[in-house]
Design a protein around this motif. Sequence first.
Motif, PDB file in Angstrom:
ATOM      1  N   GLU A   1     -23.006 -11.391   9.974  1.00  0.00           N
ATOM      2  CA  GLU A   1     -23.322 -10.036   9.512  1.00  0.00           C
ATOM      3  C   GLU A   1     -24.820  -9.860   9.316  1.00  0.00           C
ATOM      4  OE1 GLU A   1     -22.330  -6.991   5.772  1.00  0.00           O
ATOM      5  OE2 GLU A   1     -21.340  -8.952   5.913  1.00  0.00           O
ATOM      6  N   GLN A   2     -25.463 -10.853   8.693  1.00  0.00           N
ATOM      7  CA  GLN A   2     -26.895 -10.768   8.466  1.00  0.00           C
ATOM      8  C   GLN A   2     -27.682 -10.906   9.768  1.00  0.00           C
ATOM      9  OE1 GLN A   2     -27.875 -13.619   5.385  1.00  0.00           O
ATOM     10  NE2 GLN A   2     -27.192 -12.243   3.754  1.00  0.00           N
ATOM     11  N   GLU A   3     -27.173 -11.700  10.698  1.00  0.00           N
ATOM     12  CA  GLU A   3     -27.819 -11.823  12.004  1.00  0.00           C
ATOM     13  C   GLU A   3     -27.782 -10.484  12.742  1.00  0.00           C
ATOM     14  OE1 GLU A   3     -25.896 -14.960  14.076  1.00  0.00           O
ATOM     15  OE2 GLU A   3     -26.843 -16.560  12.893  1.00  0.00           O
ATOM     16  N   THR A   4     -26.649  -9.802  12.639  1.00  0.00           N
ATOM     17  CA  THR A   4     -26.515  -8.486  13.268  1.00  0.00           C
ATOM     18  C   THR A   4     -27.454  -7.484  12.606  1.00  0.00           C
ATOM     19  OG1 THR A   4     -24.201  -8.897  13.837  1.00  0.00           O
ATOM     20  CG2 THR A   4     -24.920  -6.599  13.776  1.00  0.00           C
TER      21      THR A   4
ATOM     22  N   LYS B   1     -38.554  -1.139  16.871  1.00  0.00           N
ATOM     23  CA  LYS B   1     -39.150  -0.980  18.190  1.00  0.00           C
ATOM     24  C   LYS B   1     -39.176   0.483  18.635  1.00  0.00           C
ATOM     25  CE  LYS B   1     -38.148  -5.562  20.114  1.00  0.00           C
ATOM     26  NZ  LYS B   1     -37.397  -6.311  21.155  1.00  0.00           N
ATOM     27  N   LYS B   2     -38.370   1.314  17.987  1.00  0.00           N
ATOM     28  CA  LYS B   2     -38.294   2.723  18.366  1.00  0.00           C
ATOM     29  C   LYS B   2     -39.378   3.517  17.630  1.00  0.00           C
ATOM     30  CE  LYS B   2     -33.336   2.426  19.286  1.00  0.00           C
ATOM     31  NZ  LYS B   2     -31.972   2.900  18.919  1.00  0.00           N
TER      32      LYS B   2
ATOM     33  N   GLU C   1     -30.992  -8.094  13.838  1.00  0.00           N
ATOM     34  CA  GLU C   1     -31.169  -7.629  15.208  1.00  0.00           C
ATOM     35  C   GLU C   1     -31.256  -6.105  15.258  1.00  0.00           C
ATOM     36  OE1 GLU C   1     -31.875  -7.484  19.107  1.00  0.00           O
ATOM     37  OE2 GLU C   1     -31.867  -9.282  17.852  1.00  0.00           O
ATOM     38  N   GLN C   2     -30.424  -5.437  14.465  1.00  0.00           N
ATOM     39  CA  GLN C   2     -30.453  -3.976  14.436  1.00  0.00           C
ATOM     40  C   GLN C   2     -31.775  -3.459  13.865  1.00  0.00           C
ATOM     41  OE1 GLN C   2     -26.900  -3.041  12.190  1.00  0.00           O
ATOM     42  NE2 GLN C   2     -25.617  -2.961  14.037  1.00  0.00           N
TER      43      GLN C   2
ATOM     44  N   MET D   1     -37.581 -15.186  11.025  1.00  0.00           N
ATOM     45  CA  MET D   1     -36.940 -15.886  12.126  1.00  0.00           C
ATOM     46  C   MET D   1     -37.190 -17.385  12.064  1.00  0.00           C
ATOM     47  SD  MET D   1     -35.381 -13.554  13.805  1.00  0.00           S
ATOM     48  CE  MET D   1     -35.004 -14.343  15.377  1.00  0.00           C
ATOM     49  N   ASP D   2     -38.245 -17.784  11.333  1.00  0.00           N
ATOM     50  CA  ASP D   2     -38.561 -19.204  11.228  1.00  0.00           C
ATOM     51  C   ASP D   2     -37.496 -19.905  10.406  1.00  0.00           C
ATOM     52  OD1 ASP D   2     -40.833 -18.595  12.569  1.00  0.00           O
ATOM     53  OD2 ASP D   2     -42.060 -18.423  10.763  1.00  0.00           O
TER      54      ASP D   2
END
Length: 202
Positions: free
Chosen positions: A69-72, A82-83, A75-76, A108-109
């Motif tokens: 869930e936290q990885e998603t 980026k937008k 990523e979101q 990310m580290d």
Amino acid sequence: MKLKCLVTAILASTIFNTSYAKDDHQQHGAHEHGHAQLNIAQEGGTVTMQFISPAANILGFEHHPKNEEQETQLEQAIQQLKKGDGLFGFPEAAKCELVSAKVETSIMDKDEDHHEGEDEHHEEASHTKESNHKEEHDDKESHSEFDVEYSFTCSQPAKFHQLQVHLFDAFKGIEEIRTQYIGEQGQQGYELTPKVSVFNLP
């Protein structure tokens, strides 16, 4: 090259808190949840921005993702950051378009623990070492940040007189954004909030 000089000038400027520099000691001093930094440099029709924020403002946590869930969620958040054309509103007459967006984050580290007990005779010592390592690791993770660079081109730069910042709507953890602009027409510093989210150029 001139634009790089402008960006460097922003980062070196004494108008805003230079503790946003990458040095760990400075970073810890500047790391304040709810607060973020937006640096804007303009040269002609090229506008470069740097957005720096504690990860807690963006995700609600600052440790490495512990589950799917936290990885998603991470990523979101990266995709949303980026937008840039949705996070910043230029005057329509300026005809500005997003050219690039680069997202970097220390969250990310991941410092894997390679000191798990391998010898039963040293189990207690190993456990103590692991605990100390975990505390140091958690402390490092507790200061994770996002550092995002945007590049825009405006075909009518003279019409670029203000910027609407929609970061507050996108990320509810942001309470204040210290904003700094530098360009050919001058330099301006300002503090944005959810109620005052429009930055007027000098």
